[in-house]
Enzyme design. Structure first.
Site, PDB file in Angstrom:
ATOM      1  N   GLY A  10       0.837  -1.204   0.016  1.00 41.60           N
ATOM      2  CA  GLY A  10      -0.068   0.060   0.106  1.00 41.60           C
ATOM      3  C   GLY A  10       0.922   1.374   0.113  1.00 41.60           C
ATOM      4  O   GLY A  10       1.723   1.590   0.827  1.00 41.60           O
ATOM      5  N   ILE A  14      -0.096   6.506   4.542  1.00 41.52           N
ATOM      6  CA  ILE A  14       0.264   5.719   5.790  1.00 41.52           C
ATOM      7  C   ILE A  14       1.571   4.851   5.171  1.00 41.52           C
ATOM      8  O   ILE A  14       2.651   5.163   6.108  1.00 41.52           O
ATOM      9  CB  ILE A  14      -0.663   4.816   6.556  1.00 41.52           C
ATOM     10  CG1 ILE A  14      -1.731   5.416   6.935  1.00 41.52           C
ATOM     11  CG2 ILE A  14      -0.029   4.023   7.539  1.00 41.52           C
ATOM     12  CD1 ILE A  14      -2.965   4.886   7.682  1.00 41.52           C
ATOM     13  N   ARG A  83     -11.155   5.892   5.429  1.00 41.42           N
ATOM     14  CA  ARG A  83     -12.512   6.590   5.836  1.00 41.42           C
ATOM     15  C   ARG A  83     -12.649   7.971   5.205  1.00 41.42           C
ATOM     16  O   ARG A  83     -11.656   8.754   4.918  1.00 41.42           O
ATOM     17  CB  ARG A  83     -12.530   6.635   7.364  1.00 41.42           C
ATOM     18  CG  ARG A  83     -12.955   5.535   7.847  1.00 41.42           C
ATOM     19  CD  ARG A  83     -13.526   5.627   8.900  1.00 41.42           C
ATOM     20  NE  ARG A  83     -12.721   6.050  10.174  1.00 41.42           N
ATOM     21  CZ  ARG A  83     -12.960   6.486  11.426  1.00 41.42           C
ATOM     22  NH1 ARG A  83     -14.386   6.453  11.785  1.00 41.42           N
ATOM     23  NH2 ARG A  83     -12.212   6.741  12.409  1.00 41.42           N
ATOM     24  N   ARG A  89     -15.388   2.998  10.542  1.00 44.83           N
ATOM     25  CA  ARG A  89     -14.481   1.864   9.978  1.00 44.83           C
ATOM     26  C   ARG A  89     -15.239   0.659   9.532  1.00 44.83           C
ATOM     27  O   ARG A  89     -14.702   0.030   8.482  1.00 44.83           O
ATOM     28  CB  ARG A  89     -13.514   1.541  11.110  1.00 44.83           C
ATOM     29  CG  ARG A  89     -12.663   2.427  11.754  1.00 44.83           C
ATOM     30  CD  ARG A  89     -11.807   2.091  12.528  1.00 44.83           C
ATOM     31  NE  ARG A  89     -10.839   3.313  13.213  1.00 44.83           N
ATOM     32  CZ  ARG A  89     -11.111   4.029  14.297  1.00 44.83           C
ATOM     33  NH1 ARG A  89     -12.292   3.845  14.888  1.00 44.83           N
ATOM     34  NH2 ARG A  89     -10.175   5.011  14.890  1.00 44.83           N
ATOM     35  N   LEU A 119      -2.670  -2.878   9.018  1.00 47.30           N
ATOM     36  CA  LEU A 119      -3.360  -1.645   9.658  1.00 47.30           C
ATOM     37  C   LEU A 119      -4.563  -1.244   9.016  1.00 47.30           C
ATOM     38  O   LEU A 119      -5.287  -0.132   9.145  1.00 47.30           O
ATOM     39  CB  LEU A 119      -2.142  -0.138   9.370  1.00 47.30           C
ATOM     40  CG  LEU A 119      -1.341  -0.089  10.316  1.00 47.30           C
ATOM     41  CD1 LEU A 119      -0.005  -1.033  10.354  1.00 47.30           C
ATOM     42  CD2 LEU A 119      -0.494   1.415  10.084  1.00 47.30           C
ATOM     43  N   HIS A 176     -10.749  -1.839  17.560  1.00 42.52           N
ATOM     44  CA  HIS A 176     -10.487  -0.654  17.035  1.00 42.52           C
ATOM     45  C   HIS A 176     -11.537   0.026  16.460  1.00 42.52           C
ATOM     46  O   HIS A 176     -11.826   0.174  15.226  1.00 42.52           O
ATOM     47  CB  HIS A 176      -9.313  -1.061  16.029  1.00 42.52           C
ATOM     48  CG  HIS A 176      -8.838   0.346  15.575  1.00 42.52           C
ATOM     49  ND1 HIS A 176      -8.210   1.418  16.520  1.00 42.52           N
ATOM     50  CD2 HIS A 176      -8.641   0.864  14.396  1.00 42.52           C
ATOM     51  CE1 HIS A 176      -7.742   2.526  15.839  1.00 42.52           C
ATOM     52  NE2 HIS A 176      -7.761   2.241  14.444  1.00 42.52           N
TER      53      HIS A 176
END
Length: 318
Positions: A10, A14, A83, A89, A119, A176
């Site tokens: 990815g 991030i 998001r 989420r 993640l 989470h």
């Protein structure tokens, strides 16, 4: 000495931030995979050209071929859509589950000995899916959530009390999501309970508890707060920094006690689900789950959080 190989799946914000941090700390050589033509290559080239200025010396390479992760010691998965305002989420599960199946199959084929840190959201469901598809031992598949959630809780406490964030310790357990469980009685400033310091500040126990409840609520919605402010994406620096703490703990065999999304086998009365709990992280991955006695209220909150995790996991194409 051969440097560790860190594979990032990815190339979004991030993934890019993790690559930069890993390079700056010289944790190992970095390979980034992304399906978008040129994206991973461009981001790695950009970071690599900062090396003479920042004085780091590692290799960074981007690719659109997932076989590039072959031989990776650690694989960090950030692939998936982020998001947007108004989304939870959980809203991401359908599309990100399809992405995770493809990613996990690639990891299984090309990096069968790696330790995997997920993640992608919804985190608890995605790490479960990754483990099921790869078939890796559960100690080698984990999710990053609790490190970030705990850091957010600690930050809010520090800002409220006007103390250094360096001195605040806090821990968040559970899934989470909005039902995550900040453990208030463990929150402290250099050993002094945060609630005691709030009582000192306000001179009233009820007011202190009311303020703490607000900090807990803000922690539970911290990711959404960032999404709302950004409008076009979600947090990336703090998740990346949290992931790096886990990567570093594994690569350097630090035996750090961190809140990690790990598979439980009876701990805290939970079996067969990935849940955020304190773990010892080292070269073997999740080397030990640290169990402690919860109060009745804490156990009830954790059970509720796990119930939300179960709903997500049970909706997966397993």
């Amino acid at each position: 000495m051969v440097k560790p190989k860190i594979a990032l799946i990815g190339g979004g914000q991030i993934g890019n931030s993790i690559a930069h941090l890993a390079a700056m700390r010289e944790l190992g050589n970095v390979i980034m995979f992304d399906i978008k033509d040129g994206l991973a290559q461009g981001k790695c080239l950009d970071i690599a050209q900062a090396a003479p200025i920042s004085n780091f010396d590692v290799q960074l390479c981007g690719s659109n071929d997932i076989s590039c992760i072959a031989g990776a010691d650690i694989v960090v998965v950030t692939a998936g859509i982020p998001r947007k305002p108004g989304m939870t989420r959980e809203d991401l599960i359908e599309i990100n589950a399809r992405i995770m199946v493809t990613v996990a199959e690639g990891i299984k084929t090309h990096a069968p000995e790696s330790i995997v840190i997920v993640l992608s959201n919804p985190l608890d469901a995605m790490v479960t899916l990754c483990q099921k598809i790869t078939g890796f031992p559960t100690q080698r598949i984990m999710g990053m959530a609790g490190v970030l959630d705990s850091a957010r809780f600690a930050s809010f406490i520090a800002w409220e009390l006007g103390v250094s964030v360096r001195d605040v310790n806090a821990m968040v357990l559970g899934g989470h999501g909005d039902a995550m469980v900040p453990i208030v009685r463990f929150a402290n400033v250099n050993g002094i309970p945060a609630l005691e310091l709030l009582k000192n500040k306000y001179g009233d126990e009820d007011k202190a508890r009311q303020v703490m409840a607000g900090l807990v609520e803000r922690t539970q919605d911290a990711g959404g707060e960032v999404v709302h402010l950004l409008q076009t994406g979600s947090a990336f620096i703090s998740p990346a920094t949290s992931a790096i703490a886990m990567v570093e703990a594994v690569i350097h065999d630090q035996k750090r006690l961190l809140p990690v999304c790990a598979m439980l086998d009876g701990q805290f009365g939970i079996s067969g689900y990935y849940v955020g709990v304190p773990c010892i992280l080292g070269v073997g991955g999740v080397e030990r789950i640290v169990e402690f006695e919860l109060t009745e209220d804490e156990q009830a909150l954790l059970d509720h959080s796990v119930g939300e995790v179960k709903k997500l996991v049970d909706s997966l194409p397993l």
